[in-house]
Design a protein around this motif. Structure first.
Motif, mmCIF file in Angstrom:
data_model
loop_
_atom_site.group_PDB
_atom_site.id
_atom_site.type_symbol
_atom_site.label_atom_id
_atom_site.label_comp_id
_atom_site.label_asym_id
_atom_site.label_seq_id
_atom_site.Cartn_x
_atom_site.Cartn_y
_atom_site.Cartn_z
ATOM 1 N N UNK A 81 5.455 0.361 -22.576
ATOM 2 C CA UNK A 81 6.561 -0.562 -22.362
ATOM 3 C C UNK A 81 6.866 -0.885 -20.921
ATOM 4 N N UNK A 82 6.126 -0.303 -19.973
ATOM 5 C CA UNK A 82 6.354 -0.625 -18.558
ATOM 6 C C UNK A 82 5.590 -1.893 -18.207
ATOM 7 N N UNK A 83 6.211 -3.007 -18.489
ATOM 8 C CA UNK A 83 5.568 -4.317 -18.346
ATOM 9 C C UNK A 83 5.095 -4.574 -16.919
ATOM 10 N N UNK A 84 5.883 -4.161 -15.945
ATOM 11 C CA UNK A 84 5.525 -4.441 -14.560
ATOM 12 C C UNK A 84 4.219 -3.748 -14.162
ATOM 13 N N UNK A 85 3.948 -2.556 -14.740
ATOM 14 C CA UNK A 85 2.701 -1.860 -14.424
ATOM 15 C C UNK A 85 1.512 -2.497 -15.143
ATOM 16 N N UNK A 86 1.774 -3.079 -16.306
ATOM 17 C CA UNK A 86 0.710 -3.824 -16.983
ATOM 18 C C UNK A 86 0.359 -5.070 -16.174
ATOM 19 N N UNK A 87 1.391 -5.726 -15.655
ATOM 20 C CA UNK A 87 1.161 -6.900 -14.805
ATOM 21 C C UNK A 87 0.456 -6.500 -13.512
ATOM 22 N N UNK A 88 0.837 -5.340 -12.981
ATOM 23 C CA UNK A 88 0.212 -4.843 -11.749
ATOM 24 C C UNK A 88 -1.273 -4.584 -11.960
ATOM 25 N N UNK A 89 -1.599 -4.033 -13.114
ATOM 26 C CA UNK A 89 -3.004 -3.751 -13.411
ATOM 27 C C UNK A 89 -3.804 -5.052 -13.515
ATOM 28 N N UNK A 90 -3.286 -6.016 -14.254
ATOM 29 C CA UNK A 90 -3.979 -7.298 -14.430
ATOM 30 C C UNK A 90 -4.153 -8.007 -13.087
ATOM 31 N N UNK A 91 -3.082 -8.031 -12.284
ATOM 32 C CA UNK A 91 -3.112 -8.710 -10.984
ATOM 33 C C UNK A 91 -4.100 -8.034 -10.029
ATOM 34 N N UNK A 92 -4.026 -6.716 -9.934
ATOM 35 C CA UNK A 92 -4.893 -5.993 -8.994
ATOM 36 C C UNK A 92 -6.355 -6.064 -9.420
ATOM 37 N N UNK A 93 -6.623 -5.917 -10.698
ATOM 38 C CA UNK A 93 -8.016 -5.967 -11.176
ATOM 39 C C UNK A 93 -8.640 -7.341 -10.912
ATOM 40 N N UNK A 94 -7.898 -8.384 -11.233
ATOM 41 C CA UNK A 94 -8.425 -9.752 -11.039
ATOM 42 C C UNK A 94 -8.768 -9.991 -9.572
ATOM 43 N N UNK A 138 0.821 -1.201 0.000
ATOM 44 C CA UNK A 138 0.000 0.000 0.000
ATOM 45 C C UNK A 138 0.858 1.256 0.000
ATOM 46 N N UNK A 139 1.889 1.295 0.866
ATOM 47 C CA UNK A 139 2.740 2.480 0.984
ATOM 48 C C UNK A 139 3.622 2.657 -0.249
ATOM 49 N N UNK A 140 4.221 1.566 -0.709
ATOM 50 C CA UNK A 140 5.124 1.649 -1.873
ATOM 51 C C UNK A 140 4.347 2.078 -3.124
ATOM 52 N N UNK A 141 3.164 1.509 -3.330
ATOM 53 C CA UNK A 141 2.356 1.853 -4.505
ATOM 54 C C UNK A 141 1.873 3.298 -4.435
ATOM 55 N N UNK A 142 1.489 3.753 -3.236
ATOM 56 C CA UNK A 142 1.012 5.129 -3.071
ATOM 57 C C UNK A 142 2.154 6.119 -3.317
ATOM 58 N N UNK A 143 3.326 5.840 -2.762
ATOM 59 C CA UNK A 143 4.481 6.721 -2.987
ATOM 60 C C UNK A 143 4.825 6.798 -4.472
ATOM 61 N N UNK A 144 4.799 5.649 -5.145
ATOM 62 C CA UNK A 144 5.095 5.645 -6.577
ATOM 63 C C UNK A 144 4.103 6.529 -7.335
ATOM 64 N N UNK A 145 2.800 6.345 -7.056
ATOM 65 C CA UNK A 145 1.780 7.109 -7.801
ATOM 66 C C UNK A 145 1.906 8.613 -7.554
ATOM 67 N N UNK A 146 2.073 9.002 -6.300
ATOM 68 C CA UNK A 146 2.122 10.429 -5.976
ATOM 69 C C UNK A 146 3.353 11.090 -6.595
ATOM 70 N N UNK A 147 4.496 10.419 -6.517
ATOM 71 C CA UNK A 147 5.714 10.999 -7.086
ATOM 72 C C UNK A 147 5.685 10.992 -8.615
ATOM 73 N N UNK A 148 5.211 9.911 -9.217
ATOM 74 C CA UNK A 148 5.138 9.840 -10.686
ATOM 75 C C UNK A 148 4.167 10.899 -11.219
ATOM 76 N N UNK A 152 -0.962 1.663 -11.324
ATOM 77 C CA UNK A 152 -0.793 1.144 -12.693
ATOM 78 C C UNK A 152 -1.264 2.138 -13.749
ATOM 79 N N UNK A 153 -2.140 3.066 -13.366
ATOM 80 C CA UNK A 153 -2.639 4.048 -14.338
ATOM 81 C C UNK A 153 -1.587 5.103 -14.682
ATOM 82 N N UNK A 154 -0.460 5.096 -13.965
ATOM 83 C CA UNK A 154 0.615 6.047 -14.241
ATOM 84 C C UNK A 154 1.613 5.512 -15.266
ATOM 85 N N UNK A 155 1.306 4.369 -15.858
ATOM 86 C CA UNK A 155 2.242 3.699 -16.763
ATOM 87 C C UNK A 155 2.521 4.501 -18.023
ATOM 88 N N UNK A 156 3.726 4.271 -18.562
ATOM 89 C CA UNK A 156 4.043 4.725 -19.908
ATOM 90 C C UNK A 156 4.201 3.472 -20.769
#
Length: 544
Positions: free
Chosen positions: A158-171, A103-113, A152-156
């Motif tokens: 080719x960022x495969x890990x964010x695509x995987x994050x979106x699929x994993x979290x949505x499921x 939760x903290x790592x994902x939130x920090x990533x989104x806010x900074x990105x 995951x909505x902050x992706x550009x």
């Protein structure tokens, strides 16, 4: 050259049967609220000072992240920009930050990105197992999954890990939605439908104020500020609307151009989505005027004018030929006069405020818009179905948001004055992707009704015809294009080279379009969800 053939009579002209405005100008002039800055200035300042103390330097990174996120979502962050910037600098440079809390790592990533800090998505790698997939132990972490999905909505591209994050979290969020409390389930549903990053800020603020109030552990003083600020901003909106209603009534399109959509209130609501803060009155007023006129231009090309009339009107606007317009049918003279008056007013104001001569660029935007419309009119009258690519190449312009964004650059010219006019080229890709999202969102919400009245095929239909696929497949393709367009926007702004004001306008244009058309044609049809949004955003204060 003026149209040579005899003008069509009313019976020969097409109609879209748009309903009259449900917002009478007299009713708009009667809007009133007990919340005014004069009466509540002292209370507002007192609350701001108390909230400011919450942003004091702290080593509690998790608490600071949650506070900044809450302030942004509640719509009050604009009061504390310098303090928040200092806190973000601290969060970005804190190399000692080590957390195994998703939760903290994902939130920090989104806010900074989102604030254009150069943070890599690799910070999420620690949540993967030896098989390269996100760990199964995270499946029940609802807060972590929510924040991962939002990140995951902050992706550009080719960022495969964010695509995987979106699929994993949505499921996994879909799996837990029936197992969590009602409040959490609502948050999950909202995140799955429209990520926070894609949301219209005023709508998110109103929803989040209710959610924030339900957790007793949250800051009561921050909640009080959010409620009061929301209500005070409504007083600004109501005053602006009264000014705009007077302008709109003086144009008298209701009588002179009765075939067209009268959507002042809905367009102003769109304008609040572009820049909600009280200091952006000029942006809201300029955009509302532009979009009201552009909507009528759209109706002239889509439903009312004959092809010959439209060809002549396009030539006149492209050449800005005032003399030849005098020979046109009355409805075209009325339209050109209104466009000309608005353009001159904006140009004079920009020259006065910023010393820039922008009239040629304003005229150019009207010409670009009309050329896009005439292309579609030729398709219609020629019985042509464009390919999907042909349609998109033209339709991202005919939606009209490009002109709106360029004109708003002139209102916000403080941020571009030293780069003008080259900056308009610099912004071209940002404006393209924003306009494409606006067009595709419009098509998802309106194409069925437009096809029923005989318009040219839109994005969904052209894709269906060209590829021979079902409507569902075509709609999913369009949704995927919207998602990819957001990645392109993220890419454009990542190096922080653009004016923050123009970046926000571009993102908010797309966000507001997605809100307006999420449940159908929220623009052409004034009832339903959008009417409720207008009432809650502009007219109904939050009980305090």
């Amino acid at each position: 050259m003026a149209p040579t053939s005899q003008s069509l009579n009313e019976e020969q002209r097409r109609t879209a049967n748009y309903h009259p405005s449900i917002w009478d100008p007299t009713a708009i002039q009667s809007f009133i609220t007990p919340y005014t800055y004069e009466l509540y200035a002292t209370q507002l300042e007192d609350l701001k000072q108390k909230v400011s103390k919450l942003l004091a330097p702290t080593k509690d990174t998790a608490a600071l992240l949650k506070l900044i996120d809450s302030m942004k979502r509640l719509g009050v962050a604009y009061h504390f920009q310098e303090q928040i910037q200092q806190a973000l600098n601290q969060l970005n440079s804190d190399l000692n930050l080590v957390s195994n809390d998703l939760s903290i790592v994902a939130l920090r990533f989104r806010i900074l990105r989102e604030d254009c800090y150069p943070i890599t998505a690799d910070v999420l790698e620690k949540f993967k197992g030896g098989d390269g997939r996100f760990m199964g132990s995270l499946c029940g972490d609802v807060e972590g999954l929510l924040r991962l999905n939002e990140a995951s909505s902050m992706a550009i591209q080719g960022e495969k890990i964010l695509e995987e994050a979106k699929a994993f979290s949505c499921e996994n969020l879909k799996n837990v939605i029936g197992k969590v409390k009602k409040v959490e389930a609502k948050q999950v549903q909202r995140s799955l439908e429209v990520p926070l990053y894609w949301s219209m800020e005023r709508i998110e603020a109103r929803n989040f104020i209710d959610s924030y109030a339900m957790d007793d552990s949250n800051s009561s003083v921050l909640l009080d500020l959010a409620k009061l600020d929301y209500n005070l901003i409504q007083s600004v909106y109501q005053q602006e609307l009264k000014q705009l209603a007077e302008w709109w009534s003086e144009l008298n399109f209701k009588e002179k151009l009765s075939f067209s959509r009268d959507r002042l209130m809905e367009i102003y609501f769109w304008a609040t989505g572009l820049s909600f803060e009280p200091q952006y009155a000029k942006c809201r007023i300029c955009f509302t005027k532009y979009a009201c006129l552009a909507t009528v231009v759209d109706d002239i090309y889509d439903i009312y004018g004959s092809l010959e009339e439209l060809e002549c009107f396009t030539k006149a606007v492209t050449g800005w030929d005032v003399k030849v317009v005098q020979e046109f049918p009355e409805y075209m003279r009325v339209m050109f006069s209104a466009i000309s008056d608005f353009s001159n007013e904006l140009a004079q104001q920009t020259l006065k405020d910023h010393g820039l001569d922008v009239l040629p660029y304003i005229k150019e935007q009207w010409a670009i818009l009309c050329r896009a419309h005439i292309t579609e009119a030729r398709w219609f009258y020629g019985g042509q179905t464009p390919t999907f690519d042909e349609y998109i190449k033209n339709a991202w312009i005919s939606i009209g948001s490009l002109g709106g964004l360029v004109l708003l650059c002139f209102v916000e010219a403080d941020s571009i004055v030293n780069q003008f006019p080259n900056c308009l080229k610099d912004y071209s890709q940002l404006f393209y992707w924003s306009s494409l999202i606006t067009r595709l969102s419009d098509d998802l919400g309106t194409s069925k009704a437009e096809m029923e009245r005989g318009d040219i095929p839109k994005a969904v239909q052209t894709y269906m015809i060209e590829k021979g696929v079902s409507e569902e497949t075509a709609r999913n393709h369009v949704k995927e294009l919207i998602s990819n367009s957001w990645k392109k926007i993220n890419e454009e702004i990542l190096d922080n080279r653009f004016s923050r004001a123009i970046v926000n306008l571009s993102k908010n244009m797309a966000r507001t379009a997605q809100c307006i058309y999420q449940h159908g044609d929220g623009f052409g049809t004034s009832t339903g969800v959008i009417k409720d949004c207008i009432i809650s955003s502009i007219l109904r204060p939050i009980p305090i």
